[in-house]
Design a protein around this motif. Structure first.
Motif, short mmCIF file in Angstrom:
data_model
loop_
_atom_site.label_atom_id
_atom_site.label_comp_id
_atom_site.label_asym_id
_atom_site.label_seq_id
_atom_site.Cartn_x
_atom_site.Cartn_y
_atom_site.Cartn_z
N ALA A 106 -4.71 -4.75 -1.21
CA ALA A 106 -5.80 -3.90 -1.78
C ALA A 106 -5.76 -4.04 -3.37
O ALA A 106 -6.63 -4.51 -4.08
CB ALA A 106 -6.17 -2.42 -1.70
N VAL A 107 -4.55 -3.61 -3.76
CA VAL A 107 -4.25 -3.91 -5.21
C VAL A 107 -4.37 -5.23 -5.68
O VAL A 107 -4.88 -5.48 -6.93
CB VAL A 107 -3.09 -3.12 -5.41
N VAL A 108 -3.86 -6.22 -5.23
CA VAL A 108 -3.79 -7.55 -5.52
C VAL A 108 -5.33 -8.02 -5.57
O VAL A 108 -5.71 -8.80 -6.29
CB VAL A 108 -2.81 -8.46 -4.65
N LEU A 109 -5.96 -7.54 -4.37
CA LEU A 109 -7.39 -8.00 -4.41
C LEU A 109 -8.17 -7.48 -5.53
O LEU A 109 -9.07 -7.92 -6.07
CB LEU A 109 -8.07 -7.57 -3.00
N THR A 110 -8.00 -6.16 -5.68
CA THR A 110 -8.59 -5.47 -7.25
C THR A 110 -8.12 -6.39 -8.57
O THR A 110 -9.39 -6.70 -9.24
CB THR A 110 -8.09 -4.10 -7.26
N LEU A 271 2.96 -7.98 -7.22
CA LEU A 271 2.57 -9.27 -6.87
C LEU A 271 3.07 -9.83 -5.56
O LEU A 271 3.20 -11.08 -5.23
CB LEU A 271 2.93 -10.26 -7.90
N SER A 272 3.81 -9.18 -4.65
CA SER A 272 4.52 -9.64 -3.65
C SER A 272 4.76 -8.44 -2.63
O SER A 272 4.56 -7.12 -3.19
CB SER A 272 5.87 -10.28 -3.72
N GLU A 273 5.06 -8.52 -1.48
CA GLU A 273 5.19 -7.65 -0.57
C GLU A 273 6.41 -7.74 0.21
O GLU A 273 6.56 -8.90 0.99
CB GLU A 273 3.91 -7.09 0.16
N THR A 274 7.30 -6.88 0.51
CA THR A 274 8.42 -6.78 1.53
C THR A 274 8.14 -5.96 2.91
O THR A 274 7.84 -4.72 2.56
CB THR A 274 9.95 -6.61 1.18
N VAL A 275 7.82 -6.88 4.09
CA VAL A 275 7.59 -5.91 5.28
C VAL A 275 8.63 -5.17 5.88
O VAL A 275 9.82 -5.65 5.56
CB VAL A 275 6.80 -6.82 6.15
N ASN A 277 10.45 -6.05 8.53
CA ASN A 277 11.56 -6.80 9.19
C ASN A 277 12.22 -7.71 8.02
O ASN A 277 13.01 -8.71 8.29
CB ASN A 277 10.89 -7.88 10.05
N GLY A 278 11.73 -7.24 6.67
CA GLY A 278 12.71 -7.71 5.59
C GLY A 278 11.95 -9.17 5.05
O GLY A 278 12.43 -9.72 4.31
N THR A 279 10.84 -9.57 5.78
CA THR A 279 10.03 -10.91 5.33
C THR A 279 9.27 -10.50 3.88
O THR A 279 8.74 -9.60 3.74
CB THR A 279 9.20 -11.31 6.41
N VAL A 280 9.42 -11.40 2.89
CA VAL A 280 8.73 -11.42 1.86
C VAL A 280 7.57 -12.02 1.88
O VAL A 280 7.45 -13.28 2.10
CB VAL A 280 9.56 -11.88 0.53
N ILE A 281 6.20 -11.45 1.67
CA ILE A 281 5.03 -12.06 1.29
C ILE A 281 4.74 -12.32 -0.04
O ILE A 281 4.66 -11.30 -1.06
CB ILE A 281 3.85 -11.10 2.17
N THR A 282 4.74 -13.71 -0.63
CA THR A 282 4.34 -13.80 -1.95
C THR A 282 2.97 -13.71 -2.28
O THR A 282 2.06 -13.65 -1.46
CB THR A 282 5.04 -15.37 -2.07
N PHE A 283 2.83 -13.74 -3.74
CA PHE A 283 1.71 -13.66 -4.19
C PHE A 283 0.88 -14.80 -3.67
O PHE A 283 -0.57 -14.53 -3.51
CB PHE A 283 1.70 -13.72 -5.85
#
Length: 575
Positions: A106-110, A271-275, A277-283
């Protein structure tokens, strides 16, 4: 000279910072009215923000995070004294389709929406909004109102585990009616009844005379004030009932639950998120997942806000700068991403309240922002006890006026073909709202392209001559249609006819048209007849003269063209 230059620079500065146009005239009367309007809108904005966060699929505090930044930014950069920026039902619904309940998304979308909107303003691309037609807008808003309103029925009934997709939502809501919680149903219906009653009472006040006695005017003012802050009254009363039940050990209601305490930290958007299970979702992954939302949400946000601003500017006799509005919304979203907001736009309901309470400048938004900030600072622990049924009632009453049954009737009376984009948008939006908008825009676009490619052409028969009169410009999609008409009415008849092309309504031609006219003139010469252009506008005449068309002749009027053909001797040749 220096004075003229100074005036020029000050004018440019005022266009970039509209606050400079009204701040020098600010006075105590304006301050009083802005305080009243800002306080009233704030009491409306807080419960609505909590409710709209539910529509977006986010924790309720994110609604408040999104509700205060617009007041401060718009005060400096906005050109409408009435409009209020913040979370709305439609934007919340659109966001829910892309963010999947993830605050980071949501924040990245903003942030990205703000960058896109500000970029459009700097490049002056606001004209792109003109391609979203009124039937598309109304089809979308009607479908969105139905989707949002029905989506809250589950909270009125106290149901859980209901899918988000509209058709599945309808099925499972009715399927699970036997599981409805009595407490939520009773509370939700009471809230709806109270909100509807106050709304009807407020609407009925307009029939009262201004010359009524003092006590009647006082009673009207009291009813109007209570009706204006009805959302806050309902949420406060429902929260008090739920709190009393909870402290006595009775769990009758579904509550909002735990919320984050205090003000949001002012920090750079993630600009990224760690879920888990440790997976990093990049920008880049987030941006790709947002996909079409990066086109739909910025455009719809700007469209909704500018439409509201124009409506109230017309009502209150002032003008707005659409491009500056676009920049103000974009900057609000950019700055909002630093306080964990989701995308915002203008709110029609809160703007109406702002206007009706007599706001005098955009400074009223500052007061509203302060009210929201105070709620975040001191009231967050109490939000735990807000019943979901009360927020659902607020949302249902807020979106119900968006369902306008008069629109299809009006479209049928004015232009029946406009029902097509309306129905496509309305029906497809129940599948996915973003597809409904895209589908409606595509249908409207094809209709517009057909009109451009197939303009109406008036054909006049003058014995051994014909006259063609297009009712619009000649651009490349129309070349085949024009050639077909020339051959049908002049060259494929026996004997071939001379032709007058009446260009009095033609304001532009392009290279493709010029090339086609060259070929037509060659075919006309081969058949030993003539074509004369009449009524050419100077800009079109200049283009045709530069193109050096073979056998090109022109006159100012059609009757002169007919006389010229006669003098050339084509009548005798035909006989």
């Amino acid at each position: 000279m220096e004075r003229v230059t100074g005036i020029h620079w000050y004018g440019a500065l005022r266009s970039c910072f509209p606050i400079l146009s009204w701040l020098p005239r600010y006075n105590l009367t304006w301050l009083k009215m802005d305080l009243i309007a800002g306080l009233t809108v704030g009491l409306t904005a807080v419960p609505q923000a909590l409710a709209y966060a539910e529509v977006a699929g986010l924790p309720v505090q994110y609604g408040l995070y999104s509700a205060f930044m617009g007041g401060f930014i718009y005060c400096v950069f906005g050109t409408s004294k009435d409009i209020t920026l913040g979370p709305t039902a439609i934007m919340s619904l659109l966001c829910s389709a892309y963010i999947g309940g993830d605050p980071v998304f949501a924040v990245v979308l903003t942030l990205l929406c703000g960058v896109i909107q500000a970029g459009m303003a700097l490049l002056r691309l606001g004209f792109l909004l003109d391609f979203i037609s009124y039937p598309v807008i109304k089809g979308f808003t009607c479908a969105a109102a139905v989707t949002i309103g029905f989506g809250q029925v589950k909270n009125i009934l106290g149901l859980t585990e209901i899918p988000q997709q509209f058709f599945l939502q309808v099925y499972y809501t009715f399927h699970k009616i036997p599981e409805a919680r009595a407490g939520d149903v009773i509370l939700g219906l009471c809230c709806l009844f109270f909100l509807l009653t106050l709304t009807l009472m407020k609407n009925s006040l307009g029939s009262c005379e201004d010359e009524a006695p003092l006590f009647i005017r006082s009673a009207r003012w009291l009813v109007w004030s209570l009706a204006t802050i009805r959302n806050a009254l309902v949420v406060i009363a429902a929260t008090a009932v739920a709190y009393s039940a909870e402290v006595n050990g009775h769990h009758f209601f579904s509550l909002t639950g735990k919320t984050a305490k205090g003000l949001p930290p002012f920090k750079a958007p993630p600009l990224s998120e760690t879920v888990a299970n440790g997976t990093v979702i990049t920008f880049s992954d987030i941006a790709m997942d947002l996909g079409g939302g990066l086109a739909v949400i910025p455009l719809m946000g700007v469209l909704e806000s500018i439409a509201i601003a124009k409506a109230f500017a017309s009502k209150n006799n002032y003008r707005i700068d659409a491009n500056q509005e676009l920049f103000a919304i974009g900057l609000t979203n950019i700055m909002g991403s630093f306080v964990s907001a989701y995308p915002v736009t203008g709110s029609f309901g809160r703007t109406a309240v702002n206007s009706q309470t007599g706001v005098c400048s955009p400074a009223g938004g500052i007061v509203t922002g302060v009210i929201v900030l105070l709620s975040l600072a001191f009231l967050m622990p109490l939000f735990f006890y807000i019943p979901k049924a009360s927020l659902a009632a607020v949302i249902i009453c807020a979106v119900s006026p968006m369902i306008d049954f008069r629109v299809p009737v009006q479209l049928w009376r004015v232009k029946r073909l406009d029902l097509l984009p309306f129905l496509v948008t309305f029906l497809v939006s129940f599948w996915e709202v973003q597809y409904g908008i895209v589908g409606g825009v595509l249908v409207s676009g094809f209709m517009l392209l057909y009109i451009v490619a197939r303009p109406k052409v008036k054909v006049s028969d003058h014995g051994v001559m014909s006259a063609l009169e297009p009712d619009s410009g000649l651009n490349f999609p129309v070349t085949e249609h024009l050639s077909r008409l020339v051959f049908r009415h002049a060259l494929h008849v026996s004997p071939p006819r001379c032709l007058v092309l009446d260009c009095s309504h033609v304001s532009s031609v392009d290279f493709t048209v010029v090339h086609e006219l060259t070929e037509l003139l060659k075919q006309i010469e081969l058949r030993r007849v003539s074509m004369i252009f009449a009524g050419l506008k100077p800009s079109v005449l200049k283009v045709l003269l530069m193109a050096d068309l073979p056998g090109f002749r022109h006159t100012d009027r059609v009757d002169e063209a007919l006389q010229l053909l006669t003098s050339i001797g084509h009548y005798q040749q035909q006989f």
